[in-house]
Every structure is written in structure tokens, then in C-alpha cells.
Motif scaffolding. Sequence first.
Motif, PDB file in Angstrom:
ATOM      1  N   ILE A 210     -18.083 -25.723 -10.648  1.00 49.18           N
ATOM      2  CA  ILE A 210     -17.543 -24.637 -11.462  1.00 49.18           C
ATOM      3  C   ILE A 210     -16.098 -24.346 -11.047  1.00 49.18           C
ATOM      4  N   SER A 211     -15.836 -24.323  -9.733  1.00 48.51           N
ATOM      5  CA  SER A 211     -14.491 -24.033  -9.253  1.00 48.51           C
ATOM      6  C   SER A 211     -13.503 -25.077  -9.757  1.00 48.51           C
ATOM      7  N   LEU A 212     -13.896 -26.348  -9.683  1.00 49.05           N
ATOM      8  CA  LEU A 212     -13.018 -27.431 -10.122  1.00 49.05           C
ATOM      9  C   LEU A 212     -12.785 -27.354 -11.632  1.00 49.05           C
ATOM     10  N   ALA A 213     -13.852 -27.109 -12.379  1.00 50.14           N
ATOM     11  CA  ALA A 213     -13.715 -27.043 -13.841  1.00 50.14           C
ATOM     12  C   ALA A 213     -12.813 -25.880 -14.238  1.00 50.14           C
ATOM     13  N   PHE A 214     -12.998 -24.749 -13.575  1.00 47.55           N
ATOM     14  CA  PHE A 214     -12.164 -23.591 -13.877  1.00 47.55           C
ATOM     15  C   PHE A 214     -10.702 -23.895 -13.528  1.00 47.55           C
ATOM     16  N   ALA A 215     -10.516 -24.553 -12.376  1.00 43.48           N
ATOM     17  CA  ALA A 215      -9.150 -24.889 -11.955  1.00 43.48           C
ATOM     18  C   ALA A 215      -8.486 -25.818 -12.961  1.00 43.48           C
ATOM     19  N   LEU A 216      -9.218 -26.812 -13.438  1.00 49.57           N
ATOM     20  CA  LEU A 216      -8.651 -27.769 -14.401  1.00 49.57           C
ATOM     21  C   LEU A 216      -8.268 -27.063 -15.700  1.00 49.57           C
ATOM     22  N   ALA A 217      -9.160 -26.195 -16.176  1.00 51.35           N
ATOM     23  CA  ALA A 217      -8.872 -25.484 -17.426  1.00 51.35           C
ATOM     24  C   ALA A 217      -7.620 -24.636 -17.265  1.00 51.35           C
ATOM     25  N   THR A 218      -7.520 -23.929 -16.139  1.00 48.40           N
ATOM     26  CA  THR A 218      -6.426 -22.996 -15.958  1.00 48.40           C
ATOM     27  C   THR A 218      -5.100 -23.716 -15.736  1.00 48.40           C
ATOM     28  N   VAL A 219      -5.107 -24.775 -14.932  1.00 47.40           N
ATOM     29  CA  VAL A 219      -3.863 -25.493 -14.665  1.00 47.40           C
ATOM     30  C   VAL A 219      -3.406 -26.200 -15.952  1.00 47.40           C
TER      31      VAL A 219
ATOM     32  N   PRO B 136     -11.267 -18.775 -20.415  1.00 48.35           N
ATOM     33  CA  PRO B 136     -11.886 -19.573 -19.348  1.00 48.35           C
ATOM     34  C   PRO B 136     -12.412 -18.685 -18.218  1.00 48.35           C
ATOM     35  N   SER B 137     -11.651 -17.622 -17.913  1.00 47.79           N
ATOM     36  CA  SER B 137     -12.043 -16.772 -16.783  1.00 47.79           C
ATOM     37  C   SER B 137     -13.436 -16.184 -16.983  1.00 47.79           C
ATOM     38  N   SER B 138     -13.804 -15.847 -18.234  1.00 49.12           N
ATOM     39  CA  SER B 138     -15.109 -15.231 -18.465  1.00 49.12           C
ATOM     40  C   SER B 138     -16.226 -16.241 -18.166  1.00 49.12           C
ATOM     41  N   TRP B 139     -15.973 -17.519 -18.480  1.00 50.93           N
ATOM     42  CA  TRP B 139     -16.989 -18.533 -18.192  1.00 50.93           C
ATOM     43  C   TRP B 139     -17.129 -18.747 -16.694  1.00 50.93           C
ATOM     44  N   ALA B 140     -16.002 -18.705 -16.000  1.00 48.09           N
ATOM     45  CA  ALA B 140     -16.061 -18.851 -14.549  1.00 48.09           C
ATOM     46  C   ALA B 140     -16.831 -17.682 -13.942  1.00 48.09           C
ATOM     47  N   MET B 141     -16.520 -16.453 -14.380  1.00 51.87           N
ATOM     48  CA  MET B 141     -17.197 -15.269 -13.825  1.00 51.87           C
ATOM     49  C   MET B 141     -18.690 -15.315 -14.113  1.00 51.87           C
ATOM     50  N   ARG B 142     -19.040 -15.685 -15.355  1.00 51.54           N
ATOM     51  CA  ARG B 142     -20.436 -15.809 -15.728  1.00 51.54           C
ATOM     52  C   ARG B 142     -21.157 -16.784 -14.790  1.00 51.54           C
ATOM     53  N   ALA B 143     -20.527 -17.934 -14.598  1.00 52.62           N
ATOM     54  CA  ALA B 143     -21.159 -18.963 -13.774  1.00 52.62           C
ATOM     55  C   ALA B 143     -21.286 -18.487 -12.323  1.00 52.62           C
ATOM     56  N   TYR B 144     -20.200 -17.896 -11.795  1.00 53.12           N
ATOM     57  CA  TYR B 144     -20.261 -17.418 -10.407  1.00 53.12           C
ATOM     58  C   TYR B 144     -21.355 -16.372 -10.264  1.00 53.12           C
ATOM     59  N   THR B 145     -21.468 -15.440 -11.217  1.00 52.14           N
ATOM     60  CA  THR B 145     -22.476 -14.386 -11.122  1.00 52.14           C
ATOM     61  C   THR B 145     -23.876 -14.984 -11.173  1.00 52.14           C
ATOM     62  N   ASP B 146     -24.066 -15.964 -12.074  1.00 56.83           N
ATOM     63  CA  ASP B 146     -25.376 -16.609 -12.139  1.00 56.83           C
ATOM     64  C   ASP B 146     -25.717 -17.273 -10.808  1.00 56.83           C
ATOM     65  N   LEU B 147     -24.700 -17.918 -10.213  1.00 51.75           N
ATOM     66  CA  LEU B 147     -24.941 -18.612  -8.947  1.00 51.75           C
ATOM     67  C   LEU B 147     -25.214 -17.622  -7.823  1.00 51.75           C
ATOM     68  N   LEU B 148     -24.460 -16.525  -7.828  1.00 57.60           N
ATOM     69  CA  LEU B 148     -24.552 -15.566  -6.729  1.00 57.60           C
ATOM     70  C   LEU B 148     -25.823 -14.735  -6.825  1.00 57.60           C
ATOM     71  N   ALA B 149     -26.088 -14.181  -8.010  1.00 56.40           N
ATOM     72  CA  ALA B 149     -27.120 -13.158  -8.103  1.00 56.40           C
ATOM     73  C   ALA B 149     -28.426 -13.689  -8.646  1.00 56.40           C
ATOM     74  N   ARG B 150     -28.352 -14.688  -9.512  1.00 56.89           N
ATOM     75  CA  ARG B 150     -29.582 -15.074 -10.203  1.00 56.89           C
ATOM     76  C   ARG B 150     -30.156 -16.375  -9.685  1.00 56.89           C
ATOM     77  N   GLY B 151     -29.602 -16.842  -8.546  1.00 58.83           N
ATOM     78  CA  GLY B 151     -30.157 -18.051  -7.949  1.00 58.83           C
ATOM     79  C   GLY B 151     -30.027 -19.279  -8.812  1.00 58.83           C
TER      80      GLY B 151
ATOM     81  N   LEU C 250     -14.373 -27.558 -18.920  1.00 59.55           N
ATOM     82  CA  LEU C 250     -13.733 -28.877 -19.010  1.00 59.55           C
ATOM     83  C   LEU C 250     -13.187 -29.105 -20.415  1.00 59.55           C
ATOM     84  N   GLY C 251     -13.908 -28.583 -21.414  1.00 49.63           N
ATOM     85  CA  GLY C 251     -13.408 -28.660 -22.792  1.00 49.63           C
ATOM     86  C   GLY C 251     -12.062 -27.978 -22.904  1.00 49.63           C
ATOM     87  N   PHE C 252     -11.975 -26.771 -22.335  1.00 46.16           N
ATOM     88  CA  PHE C 252     -10.685 -26.057 -22.310  1.00 46.16           C
ATOM     89  C   PHE C 252      -9.625 -26.935 -21.643  1.00 46.16           C
ATOM     90  N   ALA C 253     -10.005 -27.547 -20.518  1.00 42.64           N
ATOM     91  CA  ALA C 253      -9.054 -28.359 -19.747  1.00 42.64           C
ATOM     92  C   ALA C 253      -8.507 -29.501 -20.594  1.00 42.64           C
TER      93      ALA C 253
END
Lengths: 315, 403
Positions: free
Chosen positions: B294-303, B355-370, B384-387
Amino acid sequence: MALVEVRNLVKQYTAGGPNAVDDVSFEIQAGEIFSLLGPNGAGKTTTISMISTLLRPTSGAITVNGCDVLGDPMGVRRSIGVVPQDLALYDELSARENLRFWGEMRGLHGDGLKQEIDEKLRLMDLTNRAADRVKTFSGGMKRRLNLAVGLLGNPPLVMLDEPTVAIDPQSRRYILDWVKDMNTKGLTVLYTTHYMEEAQELSHRIGIIDQGKLIAIGALEELTRLVGEHETLILTLYQESGGTQLAEAVAGLEGILQASAHDGEVVLNVASAETALPTALGQASLLGLSVRTIEIREPNLETVFLHLTGRALRD
Amino acid sequence: MRRLFAMIRNEFLREFAYPLSLIFFILLPVLFTAAVGTGLSGMMNPDESDPEEFRTRLYVLQADSDPLVDAFLETLETVNLVTEVVETLPEDTFGLEIPTDFSERLLAGSAVTVTLHTLPNSTASQAVEQYVRAAQGRVGGAALIAKLGVEQARATGAVNTEAEEADFFNHVLEKTLEDARNPAAVAEVRWPEGVDAPQVERDMATSNEQASAGQLVTWVQITLLGAAEVLVNEKQGGTLKRMLVCPTARGAILTGKLLARLALGLFQMALLLAGGALIFGVQWGKDPVAVAVISLAFALATVGLGMFIATIVRTPGQANSVVVGLSMGMAALGGAWYPLEITPAFYQQVVKILPSSWAMRAYTDLLARGATLVDVLPHAGILLGFAVLFTTLGILRFRSYGR
Ligand SMILES: Nc1ncnc2c1ncn2[C@@H]1O[C@H](COP(=O)(O)OP(=O)(O)O)[C@@H](O)[C@H]1O
Ligand SMILES: [Mg+2]
């Protein structure tokens, strides 16, 4: 074959706008120093930018070292070093770091790169400042480093775009001597300037460019011949008010083509100073005026430019 | 390849040419994470912080104090109320009248009536009524148990005098209420050896998790969108032209610049992920690969977005405003500064273009919802589509950049 061939080159920055470069053609032979001389806005940088593949020509053709700028831009880039008019360095990095990065961008690496860097630092007398940030350099030092970067990889052709603008006399001297020296070692140089003394001192051949058009091209003697076999004779008088009187008196006399006066200074355009001088001095004594100084000027690029455009080079 | 490395190296050297830049790169993000984490904890988990603020005050009028009345008041305190005993009940607030025969009737096992004065228009009225009923039920039950206990004790001769009976009664009452207050002691579940306890799934991240993920997205976004500034800065400095006349293809130059920024962003991400874990105890989910993806995909989209903008902006000032404005805006709107879960459904749909909303969604799912890698693959795919979209647009524009 010429190292550089420029054919009917045109650049229009905006469609339908003026031609910044207007049907320019010239060749540079290997081993030559060729200067483009012209005032600000003449089209010198635009021309260099097209030769160095930075700008696309609107029309016309350019080959460098046998490579077409549009067909084989990489071949052109491998054959050239460019020293841009404005400094292109990373201020926050050291001289060595700059040379290293630009060397790598030219495809140098390893020991070859290291030797290149050391050689260029020595050449530009920057060895003992190699580790300092460029930010701390004087204007002249920055110019020299800028020059060194353009030489990395020892390409056969180096283009210098007004390298002496806004620097101290010593650094200018250094650069001019260095260009001549490198040329004797085989480097071909395309040099642009708006200082006619520089073009005169350095060049094997000179192209005079004005408003996008190449208005004359040739060796210095060929260019000055364009003005005709004229010389300029300048007399200064002790009597400031006598200038106009003298100018009027000599105007139209044998061998004197033009006469004008400015306070006590009389400027005569003459076919030959040798024959015109006695005439002028004779008229002066008839009018009771005494001459303080006499100056004879050979035609130079300044007069050539004036002759061709009706304007002074440094307007 | 060598040239790409040279460009990446160059970007790092210049980014960290002055130690001051480390402040922006790592120190400020960590400080903000701490500050935001503390701020959010007040907002998101009220009873973790200052208790009185969030509890309703209940004024109590009582005839006299005895062990049962005291136990009743104490129990009220444990169910989200703050009690205050008064001589006369104030108007326009919650008040409770405890009758004189409260203990007597409770011990006799008959119904006790307490009078609750509520505010008809207050949303808290119902809650307060529930709290009072619950407290009364607990105290009534405990009293009954204590009474039965005393009867048992008397029958077996364990207590003889009235004083002993009263002591025993109070002891049992207190013990019963205390146990009722700590359900955890009763409800502890043990799992057989070798069996992993199932992860507790939560709806929302904790305040520190939300802050760490949110600040990560915010600050890394500034670095990555900073790609928007590189072309115009190099153009200003004249170095872009010099780069373009080097025997290096235009495509390689754009790629090099993009990779250089990406590398910087990933480096910062790694620092902040580690910082979140070490300093704030954030456990970035049970699937490190998913976090990395997720971090890499978010980074690619943003850069990619940054590079695309780079081919549009004309001055360094303009580029800087766009970078700051856009990264703050996208962070705020995309849920980096407060949980998206608290926003209206419509809003949650709209911000899907960021893109940021998708990153936040994914991080929250990973952090809180296992969540695991499979669960966040769709998010990664969209990022990656954004990227791809942004990078393609950037490449197309760069072909004729500055010509
Ligand atoms: N990027 C540009 N866009 C539009 N016009 C330009 C641009 N660069 C130069 N020009 C114009 O083209 C002409 C030639 O400029 P230039 O080649 O820089 O001249 P020189 O280098 O001889 O001073 C000038 O009239 C200048 O205003
Ligand atoms: Mg110029």
C-alpha cells in the motif's frame, strides 16, 4: 566535411510570430573557432539551443559530426559540450560533486571519471576549492566551473554562449586565453558574444547576426573589406567652438567622404588617411585653429556592423 | 542505469545538503504525530481522557445516609454519572430524590420508588434514566445477596450479635458490588495452548494509529508531490537545460527525477513507519507485506501526480503553492486528519477521487480491522491506476517540455 552544418535554419517561438532565427546558414570546420557576433536578442542563444538539440527548429536542417539533430539527437549530444550563458550548477553541492554528477550524466564512470574531474579542476585552477560548496565561490570561479562542466568527456565541439558576461577582467582574460589554448590542441569552438573585441581576438571566422538574420560571414579581413577601403580620422582641436567650422570647410574636398563635428572633435570618414590628413590640417591652419590630437582608426567589426545595419553594436 | 543512480544520488545530496532540512523531513512529522495523536484521543475515546467532562451531573436529595444509600450513590458514579448531594434540588437539571425508607424497603425485598427529575428536551434524559435503573438494580441485587448471606451466617452461628450481622452484611454488599463493577475478572477467556486468539476487529483505528497513518500520508505526500517542483527549480537554475543536452534520453531524465523523488518519499515513509511503531506503539497490522504494498502504491500515485504537475507549473513559487495547497488539501479531505468513518456517506464517496483517501482506507483496514494483503489489493490496484494515469500524462507532456 564540416563539423557543423546549419542550413536555412528558422525558429519561430510562437506560430505566426516573428522569426527569432531567420533563414540562417553556416558551416564550422573542424579545428576552427567560429563566433556568432550580435547584439542582445539577435538570436545567438536560440541558434545554439537548436544545434544542441534543446529546441526544435521550425524549419531547416542541422548536422553535427555527421548526426542530424532531429534524426540522431543522442549522436549530436555525444559530440558536443555546452557552456550555457547562465550558470547551470548546483549551488548547494561542492565543485567536485557537480563535476561528478555531470560527468555521470555524460556517461563517464569509475577511474575515467575521477581522472576527468581532477584534470578539469586543475585546468580551471579550482583544485584547492574542490570540496567547497559552489555557493561560496566568486562569480569568476563559478564561470570557470561552468566551463569545466561543459568540457567533461572532451567532446570534439564546445559551444560557449557569452561566457564572459558580467565577470571581472582577470577571469575574462583567463577564459579567452584558455579558449585559444584549447583550440590549438584541436578543440572546435562555437563562441557567441556581443563584444566585438572578443570576436576579433579569438575567431578564425565570424558570423554577424542581427534580428535573427546572419547578415555577414567570413574572416575578419573579409568582413572589414565590406565597409570599403575606408579609414576614420579623428582630430581634436584646442578651440572647442571650431569643430563645426572645420567640418564644413573640409566636407566635399578630395578624398573626404563624410565629416561631422562634436564640440572640439571632428570625425572624418576618408578613403585614405595618408592623403586626407594634409588636406584637413591645411584647412585648420587657414581657419586659425590648432590641432591637439590626431587619431587614425582602421575599420573594425564595430564599423562593419554600423555599415551593414546603420546601428551601433551596443545599442 | 548508472545515470538513474546518479540522479537519485544527486537528489539525496541536495535534499540533505543542509541539516535543517531534516527538521521538515522527520522531526516535524514525528512532533505532529504526537500532537495529533493526543488531540484525537480526546475526541475519539472520551472516557480515556478527563472523565468529568463527558459525564452527566446528577443532583441527589437524600433523607439520611446508610450503607445501602452510600452504595447506591457509588454505583451511580460508576455508570457515567457524577453525583452531588444537595439540600434542595436545583431547577432545570437532573435531580434524584431518595426516599427515607429506601434501605428498609430494599431489605424487605419490596419495590422502592426513587423520583428522577429529568429535562424533557434533553437527549441525555433517557440515558440518565437507564443509568439510575441500572444502579438501582445492581444495588437491589447486591442487597438481596447480602441479606441472604446474613441469614445463612446466622443459621450456622457464624454471626451472633447485631453488630456482627451489620458488619457481615456490609462486607458482602461491598464485595458483590465490586465484583459486578469489574466484569473483566469474571469474563476472562483463555485459549488452549497453540491456538491464536482471534484478532479483535474494531471499526475505527485508535487515536495513535489514526494519527500515525494520517501524518504519514500528510508528510510523505509533501515530499512526493514535491516532484512538482523539481523541473521548474532545475529550469530556473539552468541545470535542466544542461541535463537535456547530456547524452541521456528525455525519458531517462524524467524517470530519473521521478525515481529520485520516489526514493526520498519511500525513505521518509520507512522512517515514519518505524517511528510510529517505536515511539507511538502503533502495530502496522499483522501483514507487513500489505503495508509495504500500500505504501509503495500510494507513493507511486503521488509522485506520478507530482511529476505531471511539474510539466504544467511555470514558476517555482507557483509550484510551491500547488504542492503545499494540494498536499494539505488532499490530506485533510482524504481522511488523514480525522477518521473518514465520522464523515457522511456521500462525502466518503466523493473523496474516492483522492489517492490519499484510498491510502487512509487501506491503512485503517490494516491497523484496526486486521486486514491482510488480499483485502487491500483493490486499494493498491486503484492507487497503481492513479500512478499509471498521472505518469503517462507527465511523460506525454515532458516530450515537448521547454521546446
Ligand atoms: N523562450 C522564448 N520565447 C519567446 N521568445 C523568445 C524566447 N527566447 C528568446 N526569444 C526571443 O527570440 C529572440 C532571440 O533571442 P536570443 O536567442 O536569446 O538572443 P541572443 O542570445 O542573441 O541575445 C529575441 O527577440 C527574444 O526575445
Ligand atoms: Mg543569449
